[in-house]
Design a protein around this motif. Sequence first.
Motif, mmCIF file in Angstrom:
data_model
loop_
_atom_site.group_PDB
_atom_site.id
_atom_site.type_symbol
_atom_site.label_atom_id
_atom_site.label_comp_id
_atom_site.label_asym_id
_atom_site.label_seq_id
_atom_site.Cartn_x
_atom_site.Cartn_y
_atom_site.Cartn_z
ATOM 1 N N VAL A 81 1.303 14.479 -5.426
ATOM 2 C CA VAL A 81 0.402 14.149 -4.322
ATOM 3 C C VAL A 81 -0.978 14.705 -4.636
ATOM 4 C CG1 VAL A 81 -0.046 14.419 -1.851
ATOM 5 C CG2 VAL A 81 2.310 14.196 -2.678
ATOM 6 N N TRP A 139 -0.248 10.028 6.976
ATOM 7 C CA TRP A 139 1.127 9.693 6.618
ATOM 8 C C TRP A 139 1.137 8.746 5.428
ATOM 9 C CZ3 TRP A 139 5.487 11.733 8.917
ATOM 10 C CH2 TRP A 139 5.268 12.505 10.069
ATOM 11 N N ARG A 140 2.049 8.974 4.509
ATOM 12 C CA ARG A 140 2.198 8.130 3.339
ATOM 13 C C ARG A 140 3.682 7.837 3.074
ATOM 14 N NH1 ARG A 140 -2.199 6.978 4.182
ATOM 15 N NH2 ARG A 140 -4.067 7.186 2.900
ATOM 16 N N SER A 141 3.932 6.758 2.366
ATOM 17 C CA SER A 141 5.292 6.409 1.969
ATOM 18 C C SER A 141 5.603 7.013 0.609
ATOM 19 C CB SER A 141 5.449 4.889 1.894
ATOM 20 O OG SER A 141 4.605 4.351 0.887
ATOM 21 N N ARG A 193 -0.382 9.212 -4.315
ATOM 22 C CA ARG A 193 0.862 9.774 -4.845
ATOM 23 C C ARG A 193 1.297 8.944 -6.030
ATOM 24 N NH1 ARG A 193 2.537 5.141 -3.896
ATOM 25 N NH2 ARG A 193 3.936 4.497 -2.238
ATOM 26 N N THR A 233 -8.820 11.353 1.178
ATOM 27 C CA THR A 233 -8.024 10.384 0.435
ATOM 28 C C THR A 233 -6.717 11.045 0.006
ATOM 29 O OG1 THR A 233 -9.020 10.990 -1.694
ATOM 30 C CG2 THR A 233 -10.085 9.223 -0.426
ATOM 31 N N SER A 267 0.829 -1.200 0.000
ATOM 32 C CA SER A 267 0.000 0.000 0.000
ATOM 33 C C SER A 267 0.867 1.255 0.000
ATOM 34 C CB SER A 267 -0.903 0.002 1.234
ATOM 35 O OG SER A 267 -0.142 0.297 2.393
ATOM 36 N N ALA A 268 0.226 2.408 -0.036
ATOM 37 C CA ALA A 268 0.931 3.695 0.048
ATOM 38 C C ALA A 268 1.083 4.157 1.493
ATOM 39 C CB ALA A 268 0.190 4.757 -0.754
ATOM 40 N N ARG A 269 0.676 3.348 2.423
ATOM 41 C CA ARG A 269 0.780 3.744 3.832
ATOM 42 C C ARG A 269 2.237 3.800 4.267
ATOM 43 N NH1 ARG A 269 -4.038 3.799 6.539
ATOM 44 N NH2 ARG A 269 -5.815 2.885 5.442
ATOM 45 N N ALA A 270 2.502 4.612 5.292
ATOM 46 C CA ALA A 270 3.882 4.859 5.700
ATOM 47 C C ALA A 270 4.590 3.587 6.162
ATOM 48 C CB ALA A 270 3.913 5.908 6.813
ATOM 49 N N ARG A 292 4.025 13.472 5.366
ATOM 50 C CA ARG A 292 2.664 13.623 5.876
ATOM 51 C C ARG A 292 1.907 14.706 5.125
ATOM 52 N NH1 ARG A 292 2.523 16.927 11.669
ATOM 53 N NH2 ARG A 292 3.950 18.604 11.053
ATOM 54 N N ALA A 311 8.983 8.412 4.422
ATOM 55 C CA ALA A 311 7.592 8.809 4.644
ATOM 56 C C ALA A 311 7.440 10.330 4.619
ATOM 57 C CB ALA A 311 7.091 8.260 5.975
#
Length: 485
Positions: free
Chosen positions: A245, A261-263, A234, A231, A170-173, A189, A187
């Motif tokens: 983004v 937060w995203r990676s 990126r 939502t 996923s794009a999560r951190a 934010r 990461a």
Amino acid sequence: MRRWVGVVAGCALVASFAAHASGQSAPSGSDAAWLQRVRAAASARGFQGGAQSILVVERASGVELFAKNAERALAPASTQKVLTALAALEAFGAGYQFVTEVFAPAPPGADGVVASLAIRGADPAMTGEQWWRLAHDLRALGVAEVAGGIALDDSLLDAERWHPSWQPVSARAYHAPIGAMSANYGAFRVVVSPGASVGAAARVLVDPPLAYFPLTSTVRTGRPGGGASITVGRAQDAAGAAERVSVGGSIALGADRVEIWRSVIDPTAYAAAVLGEQLAAAGIRVRGAIARGNVPADAHPLYEFKGLPLRTTADLLLKYSNNFIAEALLKQLGHLDTGEPGSWKNGAAALRARLAALGLPLAGCAIVDGSGLSRDDRVSARLLVGALRSADRSFAVGPDLLAGLPIAAEDGTLRTRAEGARGLVRAKTGTLDGVTALAGWARTLRGREVVFAVISNGHRHGDVEAIAAIDAFATALVQDENPPD
């Protein structure tokens, strides 16, 4: 699809409050009551329908106090990080500092100009603040301008950014890509605040505020009391020089700001952007590109930037369950043992070899990654307890590993959990979908200290109940009778 292995019907409960060879007397009434509470907690509704591996031993003597399938190897989730931290501290030493090396064709001239720079990455804890310090150190060395550009060498670790068993990524951190050259653990934010009126555009910013993150936002301000639905996506541009983004949704008028937060996609390109910002802040002009490249064979060492001591990095790893640090350290172990670029393959082999050298029980266990994100990892409660006890016996490792563990109801990933054991449990958490675990030390109200591990996989009633059951188990560990006045 969930995959569980090693699920065996039934369980064996073991309780021993005496060292048999010493002829110690039978458990006291308070010990028997404690055991009854622990046994009941280990059979709670939250654990039902799945598989557990549980072990509790006395800290001082190692005497086994309670066990339930202690040898069963299950998916450990982030309790895997105990093993990674132990091996890294043993291998490198608590005071070890990863070095970011800076090279140039020659030292800066009287005008402060260098023809080019090359930087070799190694440190998993390079944040924007660390890159700021490195940039200002270069300025203090007399560097005012880089005429030809900067090559970022990330070859110390391999180029595989995500472990194959993590799919889908996923794009999560917590799914940040792994690399030797990095910034902010891969990461960033996004911060969203409501606008001045209903229907107005929301205020949206990306942190850090880099040109690398061009922003498109369609977030609007909704009616009061409506909450937020945000939502964040990126996407890397074709040239790889930016990650666009896009933020959408709504946030209620008067609502508190929302942080997401995203990676990033490319850790080296992200590090290049952060470095460029910090060099500019330090007054160093860069005329060429800052991009991935190798250190030239004829380059001369210009500066060595020493990062945080490993004890501090290990604290960040354990206290906040930082997946990026865990995987970078695993790969560093592989590089240390083989001299080749660190990879998941040589890193996992190095971790297993170091655990075996400590005499830890590895039968039936599988080491796949360093963080426990992989569902192919298999660890038993006995291995986790053995690792914690091995650290406890080590003057070089034990104090730092213990200090890094979250404290029940006080900090880290246990900050809002196990209120009944507040301040009396220091333990590493572990959570994946269908997996929950906890491993560490506990001190009872009467002052007895125990080492424990509990892992649960595939529980029927969901993760919320399973986490509550583990927190109740931790509370049962500390609640022995007749506490001192």
